[in-house]
Write an enzyme that holds these catalytic residues in place. Structure first.
Site, PDB file in Angstrom:
ATOM      1  N   HIS A  87       0.699  -1.225   0.020  1.00 42.92           N
ATOM      2  CA  HIS A  87       0.174  -0.083   0.049  1.00 42.92           C
ATOM      3  C   HIS A  87       0.983   1.300  -0.027  1.00 42.92           C
ATOM      4  CE1 HIS A  87      -3.437   2.496   0.501  1.00 42.92           C
ATOM      5  NE2 HIS A  87      -3.766   2.162   1.912  1.00 42.92           N
ATOM      6  N   HIS A 131      -2.482  -2.449  -9.758  1.00 42.05           N
ATOM      7  CA  HIS A 131      -3.577  -1.828  -8.997  1.00 42.05           C
ATOM      8  C   HIS A 131      -4.790  -2.476  -8.840  1.00 42.05           C
ATOM      9  CE1 HIS A 131      -5.948   1.346  -6.790  1.00 42.05           C
ATOM     10  NE2 HIS A 131      -4.836   1.968  -6.497  1.00 42.05           N
ATOM     11  N   ASP A 179       2.693   5.535  -7.076  1.00 40.74           N
ATOM     12  CA  ASP A 179       3.940   5.558  -6.345  1.00 40.74           C
ATOM     13  C   ASP A 179       5.094   5.296  -7.084  1.00 40.74           C
ATOM     14  OD1 ASP A 179       2.830   5.401  -3.628  1.00 40.74           O
ATOM     15  OD2 ASP A 179       2.267   3.357  -3.921  1.00 40.74           O
TER      16      ASP A 179
HETATM   17  N1  ACO Z   1       4.681  -6.739 -10.802  1.00 41.95           N
HETATM   18  C1  ACO Z   1       4.389  -8.119 -11.251  1.00 41.95           C
HETATM   19  N2  ACO Z   1       3.280  -8.830 -11.378  1.00 41.95           N
HETATM   20  C2  ACO Z   1       2.272  -8.172 -10.865  1.00 41.95           C
HETATM   21  C3  ACO Z   1       2.412  -7.007 -10.165  1.00 41.95           C
HETATM   22  C4  ACO Z   1       3.651  -6.027 -10.225  1.00 41.95           C
HETATM   23  N3  ACO Z   1       3.694  -5.117  -9.738  1.00 41.95           N
HETATM   24  N4  ACO Z   1       0.956  -6.849  -9.598  1.00 41.95           N
HETATM   25  C5  ACO Z   1       0.466  -7.760 -10.060  1.00 41.95           C
HETATM   26  N5  ACO Z   1       0.983  -8.638 -10.914  1.00 41.95           N
HETATM   27  C6  ACO Z   1       0.542  -9.799 -11.656  1.00 41.95           C
HETATM   28  C7  ACO Z   1       0.149 -10.800 -10.377  1.00 41.95           C
HETATM   29  O1  ACO Z   1       1.213 -11.737  -9.976  1.00 41.95           O
HETATM   30  C8  ACO Z   1      -0.985 -11.493 -10.888  1.00 41.95           C
HETATM   31  O2  ACO Z   1      -0.649 -12.443 -12.014  1.00 41.95           O
HETATM   32  P1  ACO Z   1      -1.199 -13.659 -12.136  1.00 41.95           P
HETATM   33  O3  ACO Z   1      -2.480 -13.553 -12.614  1.00 41.95           O
HETATM   34  O4  ACO Z   1      -0.291 -14.476 -13.095  1.00 41.95           O
HETATM   35  O5  ACO Z   1      -1.277 -14.618 -10.823  1.00 41.95           O
HETATM   36  C9  ACO Z   1      -1.862 -10.442 -11.729  1.00 41.95           C
HETATM   37  O6  ACO Z   1      -0.686  -9.501 -11.821  1.00 41.95           O
HETATM   38  C10 ACO Z   1      -2.967  -9.883 -10.906  1.00 41.95           C
HETATM   39  O7  ACO Z   1      -2.494  -9.350  -9.895  1.00 41.95           O
HETATM   40  P2  ACO Z   1      -3.149  -9.561  -8.423  1.00 41.95           P
HETATM   41  O8  ACO Z   1      -1.912  -9.324  -7.310  1.00 41.95           O
HETATM   42  O9  ACO Z   1      -4.242 -10.334  -8.230  1.00 41.95           O
HETATM   43  O10 ACO Z   1      -3.768  -8.020  -8.299  1.00 41.95           O
HETATM   44  P3  ACO Z   1      -4.138  -7.217  -6.706  1.00 41.95           P
HETATM   45  O11 ACO Z   1      -5.236  -6.431  -6.985  1.00 41.95           O
HETATM   46  O12 ACO Z   1      -4.416  -8.258  -5.721  1.00 41.95           O
HETATM   47  O13 ACO Z   1      -2.965  -6.284  -6.414  1.00 41.95           O
HETATM   48  C11 ACO Z   1      -1.475  -4.688  -6.088  1.00 41.95           C
HETATM   49  C12 ACO Z   1      -2.898  -5.206  -6.546  1.00 41.95           C
HETATM   50  C13 ACO Z   1      -1.250  -5.269  -4.468  1.00 41.95           C
HETATM   51  C14 ACO Z   1      -1.381  -3.337  -6.171  1.00 41.95           C
HETATM   52  C15 ACO Z   1      -0.355  -5.326  -6.725  1.00 41.95           C
HETATM   53  O14 ACO Z   1      -0.384  -5.016  -8.299  1.00 41.95           O
HETATM   54  C16 ACO Z   1       1.095  -5.129  -6.495  1.00 41.95           C
HETATM   55  O15 ACO Z   1       1.537  -5.831  -5.368  1.00 41.95           O
HETATM   56  N6  ACO Z   1       1.769  -3.968  -6.725  1.00 41.95           N
HETATM   57  C17 ACO Z   1       3.222  -3.563  -6.424  1.00 41.95           C
HETATM   58  C18 ACO Z   1       2.928  -2.641  -5.150  1.00 41.95           C
HETATM   59  C19 ACO Z   1       2.397  -1.617  -5.412  1.00 41.95           C
HETATM   60  O16 ACO Z   1       2.948  -0.768  -6.237  1.00 41.95           O
HETATM   61  N7  ACO Z   1       1.632  -0.999  -4.488  1.00 41.95           N
HETATM   62  C20 ACO Z   1       1.131   0.320  -4.277  1.00 41.95           C
HETATM   63  C21 ACO Z   1      -0.472   0.302  -4.858  1.00 41.95           C
HETATM   64  S1  ACO Z   1      -1.172   1.571  -4.958  1.00 41.95           S
HETATM   65  C22 ACO Z   1      -1.228   2.231  -3.530  1.00 41.95           C
HETATM   66  O17 ACO Z   1      -1.446   1.709  -2.604  1.00 41.95           O
HETATM   67  C23 ACO Z   1      -1.413   3.612  -3.298  1.00 41.95           C
END
Ligand code: ACO
Length: 442
Positions: free
Chosen positions: A282, A321, A377
């Site tokens: 987050h 996201h 971010d």
């Molecule tokens: N890098 C690589 N792969 C990713 C990323 C990433 N940053 N984000 C998602 N994925 C992949 C997942 O592994 C998943 O792949 P799969 O379908 O093969 O299993 C797919 O994309 C879908 O992702 P989910 O994890 O289901 O997405 P979710 O909505 O649960 O997570 C989150 C969202 C937590 C923001 C995620 O994208 C992440 O961890 N990003 C990196 C951390 C980040 O930048 N957080 C800031 C968010 S914005 C904020 O809070 C202000």
């Protein structure tokens, strides 16, 4: 049925006669469930039972992937189109034409302030920027290298002990006083946490400065009699606060609402929200982006890094996201802002790695297929670093801006007659009843 627009411009709360018919194939029985604003009430499913003993049907939705936990009039996001609006106003217009304090007023009161209202609001926030002297002693108790976000979370919670009357959450005047105090004091707590971590004396608020200018003053003033903030940097920081001010039912807003639903005082609920924001998935992601760019080191290492991410050996921080499946509108604004900041501070050398990383990721099938775009971010950390904020302070900066959103969400929760203490159900998959075996026989 599409929600219609009411004459006032607000989305109408559409109570339709539409229903959903469900056939339970276990019993052959049919149920008609009302549809309200495109949703069905989970509690309406409870009538679906196989027999009289059955508890009734529940929904299973870990991480709230498809569950609306409230009705809200604060923030609208269309993740597919990349739209973000506070109280109907597009985020780019607010960033361009309003200050953070105007935006905070909008979030709390629902309308932009007129001149007199803004003056009164600004005065009320500004006159609540000082903290009790004992807060300094409390800060001094932290270890010399304590993480400033850990200190920030704890001191927000500690404020509740200084203002016990904040427990009167049903008293509108008391609520507003806490809103002034929390928005006013978070920059002071944040700056004190930083000053403690570098062993510098705390700087008192300067009420002649704007909200962002005063924060820079408390962070960076050394021996000069009057701190003179750089206008471009202060403006950039103010815009960053606007961009972070609210984001509907995100993890920390949900924490604020969930903890607030127990009717605890708002300082304790806000500390819980800040704790949620601390996490690397987050608000902690802006710091993780910088660590990641450091780890990559140079542009030629990017393809190898991307390969590792695709092999599941880590995430591309600042990408992806839960809601946005398009370019985060805040990231677009921040990318432009970066140029203005770098003109003053000099270019952050990591920007080239970030730009190249974005270019490669946006062309890569893995990211395209999963609709992974830069989020707020991805570039904010580069600006913060160029402005000389240490990486550990990044989540704290996020929390300063987000405080107004948390408070707006909290107030809306308290005034919503449909809300109760938040208490989810579970699907129990553990043992059935069994007997305790005496210790000697286990
Ligand atoms: N890098 C690589 N792969 C990713 C990323 C990433 N940053 N984000 C998602 N994925 C992949 C997942 O592994 C998943 O792949 P799969 O379908 O093969 O299993 C797919 O994309 C879908 O992702 P989910 O994890 O289901 O997405 P979710 O909505 O649960 O997570 C989150 C969202 C937590 C923001 C995620 O994208 C992440 O961890 N990003 C990196 C951390 C980040 O930048 N957080 C800031 C968010 S914005 C904020 O809070 C202000």
């Amino acid at each position: 049925m599409e929600p219609t627009t009411a004459p006032s411009g607000q989305q109408k709360d559409t109570r339709t006669v539409d229903t959903l018919t469900i056939t339970d194939n276990r019993t052959g029985k049919q149920y008609e469930i009302p549809i309200d604003n495109g949703t069905v009430k989970a509690i309406d499913l409870r009538q679906i039972k196989v027999d009289a003993e059955d508890f009734g049907m529940m929904t299973y939705d870990p991480a709230f992937m498809n569950t609306a936990s409230c009705k809200s009039k604060i923030t609208f996001i269309d993740g597919d189109k990349g739209i973000l609006r506070y109280r109907g106003y597009p985020i780019d217009e607010l960033a361009e034409r309003c200050s953070y304090l105007e935006t905070a007023y909008l979030l709390i009161h629902g309308e932009l302030p007129n001149k007199a209202q803004l003056e009164e609001w600004t005065n009320n926030i500004t006159t609540h920027t000082f903290v009790h002297e004992n807060i300094k002693k409390f800060m001094d108790g932290f270890h010399y290298d304590a993480n400033p976000m850990g200190m920030f979370v704890s001191t927000i919670a500690a404020l509740s002990t200084f203002y016990p009357s904040a427990k009167k959450i049903h008293d509108p005047q008391e609520r507003m006083l806490t809103i002034y105090r929390l928005i006013g004091k978070v920059p002071t707590l944040a700056a004190f946490a930083y000053r403690h971590s570098i062993g510098m004396p705390y700087v008192h608020p300067d009420n002649e400065l704007t909200y962002a200018e005063n924060f820079l003053n408390m962070m960076f003033k050394v021996a000069e009699p009057k701190y003179k903030p750089n206008a471009v940097l202060a403006k950039a920081l103010d815009i960053l606060f606007i961009l972070h001010a609210d984001h509907e039912q995100n993890c920390s807003a949900n924490a604020m609402r969930s903890v607030g639903s127990s009717h605890v005082d708002p300082y304790s609920a806000a500390a819980a929200a800040a704790a949620a924001l601390y996490g690397p998935l987050h608000g902690g992601a802006n710091a993780e982006v910088l660590y990641m760019l450091d780890e990559i080191g140079s542009k030629d290492k990017i393809p190898a890094f991307i390969r590792e991410v695709k092999d599941g050996k880590g995430k591309l921080m600042g990408f992806g996201h839960r809601v946005y499946k398009n370019y985060d509108p805040r990231a677009k604004i921040i990318k432009k802002l970066a140029d203005q900041v770098f003109e003053v501070t000099g270019r952050n050398p990591k920007l080239d790695i970030a730009l190249e990383l974005e270019r490669i990721a946006l062309e890569d099938d893995y990211f395209v297929k999963r609709k992974l775009y830069p989020n707020v971010d991805f570039y904010s950390g580069l600006i913060y670093q160029a402005m000389k904020f240490p990486v550990d302070m990044f989540p704290v900066l996020f929390a300063i801006g987000r405080m107004s959103g948390w408070l707006a969400q909290w107030q809306e929760l308290l005034l919503d007659p449909e809300q109760k203490i938040a208490r989810p159900r579970q699907v129990y998959l553990g043992y059935d009843k069994r007997e305790v075996v005496s210790l000697s026989k286990r």
